[in-house]
Design a protein around this motif. Structure first.
Motif, short mmCIF file in Angstrom:
data_model
loop_
_atom_site.label_atom_id
_atom_site.label_comp_id
_atom_site.label_asym_id
_atom_site.label_seq_id
_atom_site.Cartn_x
_atom_site.Cartn_y
_atom_site.Cartn_z
N PRO A 1 0.98 -3.07 -0.25
CA PRO A 1 2.36 -2.71 -0.57
C PRO A 1 2.67 -1.22 -0.35
O PRO A 1 3.80 -0.87 -0.02
CB PRO A 1 2.50 -3.09 -2.04
N LEU B 1 8.35 -4.28 -3.50
CA LEU B 1 6.99 -4.55 -3.02
C LEU B 1 5.94 -3.78 -3.81
O LEU B 1 4.93 -4.34 -4.25
CB LEU B 1 6.86 -4.21 -1.54
N VAL C 1 3.82 -8.76 2.75
CA VAL C 1 3.80 -7.45 3.41
C VAL C 1 3.92 -7.61 4.92
O VAL C 1 4.70 -6.91 5.58
CB VAL C 1 2.52 -6.67 3.03
N THR D 1 7.54 -8.70 5.86
CA THR D 1 8.55 -7.64 5.71
C THR D 1 8.36 -6.55 6.76
O THR D 1 9.36 -6.03 7.28
CB THR D 1 8.53 -7.03 4.29
#
Length: 192
Positions: free
Chosen positions: A74, A93, A123, A126
């Motif tokens: 993150p 996150l 992760v 994104t």
């Protein structure tokens, strides 16, 4: 008897590759992105604990890998989102990773495994989404490799391509980290 040494060497090489790539990425990104550098450093330290004999027990190595996954990854995505102005996703996150790190003792081994894989996939997705919208090719490759590592870790087989599944996942993480380091560099150049 022949597969056992291959597995041992592949494990050592995969930890070494992940550690070296992550350490290089941490050093090269420390001036521009301290959050990402910290995430890379956590990955490098987790890989190093398994390489140094007598440094820790198997449980310590698993705890280090857990921290590198739920906090380190993150941190990598945090900077990528933050620079692109998506501060709410960045904070979400990182906050989610911190909550998981604290709750890790209460999840049990299977819960930790599932949570770690979920963090890895979130992760990766994104990063991939931001990279696609910003046209960052390295980010796309990094997100794809992190996602591949997450998906491979969910497979039931113990061996892939004659190697242990965990080794293949570490190679994918190393490739993803390398691409992600370049993605951060490319992203910084675009915003300057």
């Amino acid at each position: 008897m022949a597969p056992k040494p291959r597995g041992e060497w592949s494990t050592v090489l995969s930890h070494l590759a992940l550690g070296v790539v992550s350490l290089h990425a941490a050093v090269s990104s420390v001036q521009s992105s301290r959050g990402a550098a910290a995430g890379f450093l956590l990955q490098a330290l987790a890989a190093a604990t398994t390489l140094v004999p007598g440094l820790g027990t198997h449980e310590d190595c698993l705890a280090g890998a857990w921290v590198a996954t739920v906090i380190g990854l993150p941190l990598l995505a945090f900077d990528f989102h933050w620079v692109n102005g998506d501060r709410s996703s960045a904070n979400l996150l990182l906050g989610g990773g911190m909550v998981l790190a604290v709750a890790g003792d209460h999840l049990g081994p299977e819960g930790c495994s599932v949570a770690g894989q979920a963090v890895l996939l979130v992760v990766a997705v994104t990063i991939l989404i931001v990279a696609v919208f910003t046209g960052n090719t390295y980010g796309m490759w990094g997100g794809a490799m992190l996602g591949a590592a997450g998906l491979l870790s969910r497979l039931e087989e113990d061996r892939l391509l004659l190697l242990p599944k965990e080794d293949i996942c570490r190679w994918a993480l190393a490739a993803g980290s390398w691409a992600y380091c370049w993605a951060l560099h490319t992203q910084r150049l675009q915003w300057e």
